[in-house]
Design a protein around this motif. Structure first.
Motif, PDB file in Angstrom:
ATOM      1  N   ASP A 107       0.869  -1.168   0.000  1.00 27.66           N
ATOM      2  CA  ASP A 107       0.000   0.000   0.000  1.00 27.66           C
ATOM      3  C   ASP A 107       0.910   1.223   0.000  1.00 27.66           C
ATOM      4  O   ASP A 107       1.521   1.562   1.012  1.00 27.66           O
ATOM      5  CB  ASP A 107      -0.907  -0.008   1.237  1.00 27.66           C
ATOM      6  CG  ASP A 107      -1.817   1.209   1.296  1.00 27.66           C
ATOM      7  OD1 ASP A 107      -1.748   2.050   0.375  1.00 27.66           O
ATOM      8  OD2 ASP A 107      -2.598   1.317   2.256  1.00 27.66           O
ATOM      9  N   SER A 109       0.029   4.335  -0.566  1.00 27.91           N
ATOM     10  CA  SER A 109      -0.615   5.586  -0.167  1.00 27.91           C
ATOM     11  C   SER A 109      -0.407   5.894   1.308  1.00 27.91           C
ATOM     12  O   SER A 109      -0.500   7.044   1.735  1.00 27.91           O
ATOM     13  CB  SER A 109      -2.119   5.517  -0.459  1.00 27.91           C
ATOM     14  OG  SER A 109      -2.724   4.469   0.282  1.00 27.91           O
ATOM     15  N   GLU A 110      -0.111   4.864   2.116  1.00 28.48           N
ATOM     16  CA  GLU A 110       0.053   5.063   3.554  1.00 28.48           C
ATOM     17  C   GLU A 110       1.274   5.925   3.851  1.00 28.48           C
ATOM     18  O   GLU A 110       2.389   5.644   3.408  1.00 28.48           O
ATOM     19  CB  GLU A 110       0.190   3.713   4.254  1.00 28.48           C
ATOM     20  CG  GLU A 110       0.231   3.812   5.758  1.00 28.48           C
ATOM     21  CD  GLU A 110       0.282   2.441   6.399  1.00 28.48           C
ATOM     22  OE1 GLU A 110       0.706   2.349   7.554  1.00 28.48           O
ATOM     23  OE2 GLU A 110      -0.100   1.458   5.727  1.00 28.48           O
ATOM     24  N   ARG A 112       1.862   8.834   2.735  1.00 29.21           N
ATOM     25  CA  ARG A 112       2.218   9.761   1.659  1.00 29.21           C
ATOM     26  C   ARG A 112       1.757  11.167   2.019  1.00 29.21           C
ATOM     27  O   ARG A 112       0.620  11.363   2.457  1.00 29.21           O
ATOM     28  CB  ARG A 112       1.565   9.316   0.357  1.00 29.21           C
ATOM     29  CG  ARG A 112       1.815  10.271  -0.821  1.00 29.21           C
ATOM     30  CD  ARG A 112       1.235   9.702  -2.102  1.00 29.21           C
ATOM     31  NE  ARG A 112       2.018   8.564  -2.545  1.00 29.21           N
ATOM     32  CZ  ARG A 112       1.564   7.660  -3.421  1.00 29.21           C
ATOM     33  NH1 ARG A 112       0.341   7.741  -3.890  1.00 29.21           N
ATOM     34  NH2 ARG A 112       2.342   6.666  -3.783  1.00 29.21           N
ATOM     35  N   THR A 128       0.877   9.402  -7.703  1.00 31.79           N
ATOM     36  CA  THR A 128      -0.450   9.035  -7.209  1.00 31.79           C
ATOM     37  C   THR A 128      -0.659   7.524  -7.246  1.00 31.79           C
ATOM     38  O   THR A 128      -1.756   7.044  -7.006  1.00 31.79           O
ATOM     39  CB  THR A 128      -1.559   9.716  -8.043  1.00 31.79           C
ATOM     40  OG1 THR A 128      -1.454   9.282  -9.410  1.00 31.79           O
ATOM     41  CG2 THR A 128      -1.432  11.224  -7.988  1.00 31.79           C
ATOM     42  N   GLY A 130      -1.022   4.101  -5.961  1.00 29.30           N
ATOM     43  CA  GLY A 130      -1.417   3.717  -4.609  1.00 29.30           C
ATOM     44  C   GLY A 130      -1.067   2.321  -4.185  1.00 29.30           C
ATOM     45  O   GLY A 130      -1.347   1.941  -3.040  1.00 29.30           O
ATOM     46  N   HIS A 131      -0.469   1.524  -5.048  1.00 29.33           N
ATOM     47  CA  HIS A 131      -0.229   0.124  -4.693  1.00 29.33           C
ATOM     48  C   HIS A 131       0.896  -0.470  -5.519  1.00 29.33           C
ATOM     49  O   HIS A 131       1.367   0.116  -6.499  1.00 29.33           O
ATOM     50  CB  HIS A 131      -1.510  -0.697  -4.913  1.00 29.33           C
ATOM     51  CG  HIS A 131      -1.945  -0.714  -6.363  1.00 29.33           C
ATOM     52  ND1 HIS A 131      -1.428  -1.586  -7.297  1.00 29.33           N
ATOM     53  CD2 HIS A 131      -2.847   0.047  -7.031  1.00 29.33           C
ATOM     54  CE1 HIS A 131      -1.987  -1.368  -8.473  1.00 29.33           C
ATOM     55  NE2 HIS A 131      -2.849  -0.383  -8.339  1.00 29.33           N
ATOM     56  N   PHE A 145      -6.118  -4.029  -2.852  1.00 30.41           N
ATOM     57  CA  PHE A 145      -6.113  -2.739  -3.537  1.00 30.41           C
ATOM     58  C   PHE A 145      -7.006  -2.728  -4.779  1.00 30.41           C
ATOM     59  O   PHE A 145      -7.261  -1.670  -5.358  1.00 30.41           O
ATOM     60  CB  PHE A 145      -4.684  -2.300  -3.897  1.00 30.41           C
ATOM     61  CG  PHE A 145      -3.927  -3.245  -4.796  1.00 30.41           C
ATOM     62  CD1 PHE A 145      -4.207  -3.357  -6.142  1.00 30.41           C
ATOM     63  CD2 PHE A 145      -2.904  -4.026  -4.273  1.00 30.41           C
ATOM     64  CE1 PHE A 145      -3.492  -4.209  -6.966  1.00 30.41           C
ATOM     65  CE2 PHE A 145      -2.177  -4.887  -5.084  1.00 30.41           C
ATOM     66  CZ  PHE A 145      -2.479  -4.970  -6.434  1.00 30.41           C
ATOM     67  N   ASP A 171      -4.786   8.632 -10.201  1.00 31.04           N
ATOM     68  CA  ASP A 171      -5.202   9.168  -8.908  1.00 31.04           C
ATOM     69  C   ASP A 171      -6.521   8.547  -8.443  1.00 31.04           C
ATOM     70  O   ASP A 171      -7.558   8.696  -9.088  1.00 31.04           O
ATOM     71  CB  ASP A 171      -5.350  10.690  -8.997  1.00 31.04           C
ATOM     72  CG  ASP A 171      -5.370  11.339  -7.624  1.00 31.04           C
ATOM     73  OD1 ASP A 171      -5.169  10.620  -6.625  1.00 31.04           O
ATOM     74  OD2 ASP A 171      -5.578  12.556  -7.555  1.00 31.04           O
TER      75      ASP A 171
END
Length: 263
Positions: A107, A109-110, A112, A128, A130-131, A145, A171
């Motif tokens: 992951d 996005s964590e 960020r 952007t 996310g995974h 995800f 995004d």
């Protein structure tokens, strides 16, 4: 025992070269009488990492009744053969059975930082994505995800050509990518169909290049939706060689229907 994706070997095509055995990190394959054979259903995760290494096209992914993939059994099997994977520790990673950090679910996005207009104006354009992973061949259909998200099927050349890819495409979406010309289309169709069944996405967005060979991703997407039986809207985004969006169209639920967005 239930129906799931698993590899199948065409013995008539198999020459016994052993490349698939090297490619299989789970040790699910072996040579018997000069032919590649599946050692046990429980060792095969059905992801098809061995497909691209078979020069004869003897390996495909099929759906059939099979014992479930067993990560613990794989670990014991590899240890017994002196080939146990090295554990990879990271707070954001869940290592797949192959033990390869490059295939680990992450992951991104964590933690960020929040994007700001000032940072973008200053040239510090944030990712952007996310995974991880992003390759279609490596994305497990059960990956968290993918669940309930808009999924982007991205042709890799489009990723290089489209300058606003992160802001306008990635995004807030999940992405799987590859090449419709050089990748195994049958295996990719099976993989994408399995993803659609498991993840139940709200939209499938195909981003591809204007060149004719890249249009194969639209055919692949239609077929995968039809096989999944899901009523999934399909969006088509065609990118030109110069980086401009040449065509963009969304069709409503497309299960079993033909989409005329881009040929």
């Amino acid at each position: 025992m239930g129906v799931r994706s698993i590899i199948e070997i065409n013995e008539d095509r198999c020459t016994g070269c052993g490349l698939c055995i090297i490619a299989c990190a789970e040790g699910a394959l072996t040579l018997v009488d000069g032919k590649a054979r599946l050692v046990s259903d429980t060792y095969c995760d059905g992801l098809g990492a061995c497909l691209g290494d078979c020069p004869e096209g003897a390996i495909t992914i099929v759906s059939r009744k099979a014992d479930p993939f067993d990560e613990e059994a794989v670990r014991r099997h590899l240890e017994a053969n002196g080939d146990a994977p090295t554990p990879h520790k990271d707070t954001h990673e869940d290592v797949l059975a192959c033990g390869c950090p490059g295939s680990a679910i992450m992951d991104l996005s964590e933690g960020r930082p929040v994007r700001t207009a000032g940072a973008a104006a200053a040239g510090d354009i944030p990712s952007t994505l996310g995974h991880w992973p992003v390759k279609l061949k490596l994305a497990p259909p059960t990956a968290p995800f993918l669940k309930g998200r808009e999924i982007v099927l991205l042709a890799d050349c489009a990723a290089a050509a489209y300058p606003d890819l992160h802001r306008k495409v990635l995004d807030g979406r999940a992405v799987v990518m590859g090449c419709p010309k050089f990748d195994d289309s049958a295996g990719d169709t099976e993989r994408l169909s399995a993803i659609l069944k498991e993840a139940t996405p709200t939209l499938l967005c195909v981003v591809y290049m204007e060149v004719p060979c890249c249009h194969g991703y639209m055919r692949l997407a239609r077929e995968a939706i039809a096989r999944s039986g899901m009523d999934i809207p399909l969006r088509a985004v065609m990118i030109g060689r110069g980086g401009a969006v040449l065509k963009e169209e969304t069709a409503p639920g497309t299960a079993g229907k033909r989409v005329e967005a881009a040929r």
